[in-house]
Design a protein around this motif. Structure first.
Motif, short mmCIF file in Angstrom:
data_model
loop_
_atom_site.label_atom_id
_atom_site.label_comp_id
_atom_site.label_asym_id
_atom_site.label_seq_id
_atom_site.Cartn_x
_atom_site.Cartn_y
_atom_site.Cartn_z
N THR A 101 0.84 -0.97 0.28
CA THR A 101 0.09 -0.42 0.09
C THR A 101 0.63 1.15 -0.23
O THR A 101 1.80 1.46 0.31
CB THR A 101 -0.70 -0.19 1.16
OG1 THR A 101 0.14 0.24 2.74
CG2 THR A 101 -1.85 -1.11 1.15
N VAL A 102 0.24 2.41 -0.27
CA VAL A 102 0.44 3.86 0.10
C VAL A 102 1.50 3.81 1.01
O VAL A 102 2.92 4.26 1.24
CB VAL A 102 0.36 4.56 -0.15
CG1 VAL A 102 0.65 6.30 -0.75
CG2 VAL A 102 -1.02 4.26 -1.38
N ASP A 103 1.22 3.33 2.14
CA ASP A 103 2.02 3.21 3.02
C ASP A 103 3.06 2.84 3.31
O ASP A 103 3.68 2.82 4.66
CB ASP A 103 0.85 3.06 4.93
CG ASP A 103 -0.40 4.61 5.03
OD1 ASP A 103 -0.21 5.20 4.34
OD2 ASP A 103 -1.63 3.51 5.22
N ASP A 104 2.78 1.46 3.22
CA ASP A 104 4.07 0.46 2.97
C ASP A 104 4.84 1.12 2.91
O ASP A 104 6.34 1.37 2.66
CB ASP A 104 3.89 -1.14 2.41
CG ASP A 104 2.29 -1.54 2.85
OD1 ASP A 104 2.29 -1.25 4.59
OD2 ASP A 104 1.75 -2.37 3.07
#
Length: 139
Positions: A101-104
């Motif tokens: 994901t974007v957060d990862d």
């Protein structure tokens, strides 16, 4: 002193030959470079003796012969320059998988940047790769 330098050069040449690192082409280039160095030394010697004509001739010879020792420039068109990187390369640099994901991606970037940032003793090239990888994946 000159004998010490000559002996060290011969020893280095023999060690390189013994390890099999020298080819016939590299040996000939070394010989041409040695000839250019000898001509430059002769030019210096002549200049110290105030024999300017001989010094200029030997200096010119050293330059001319020294150019022959340089490896030839590659012929043909230059290889195409790459602008950017593929998403697969970017994921490999950041160490994330395709389902990240974007957060990862942001977390991996932050974690790695703390290690390789130039202000923290890292390399500017690695930081630039991380920046390019983040830009490729996040747009």
């Amino acid at each position: 002193m000159i004998w010490l330098a000559l002996g060290a050069a011969i020893l280095a040449l023999l060690v390189a030959v013994g390890r099999g690192r020298l080819t016939a082409r590299s040996v000939s280039r070394l010989a041409v470079a040695a000839l250019a160095t000898a001509a430059a030394g002769g030019a210096l010697f002549e200049a110290l003796r105030a024999q300017w004509i001989g010094s200029v001739i030997l200096a010119g010879l050293a330059i001319y012969v020294g150019q022959a020792a340089r490896p030839p420039a590659p012929r043909g068109a230059a290889p195409p320059q790459r602008h950017g990187m593929s998403p697969a390369e970017a994921r490999a640099i950041l160490g994330v998988d395709e389902a990240a994901t974007v957060d990862d991606i942001k977390a991996a970037y932050t974690r790695l940047m703390k290690r390789v940032h130039p202000d923290a003793g890292g390399a500017p090239g690695l930081a630039a790769q991380l920046n390019a990888a983040r830009a490729t994946l996040l747009g």
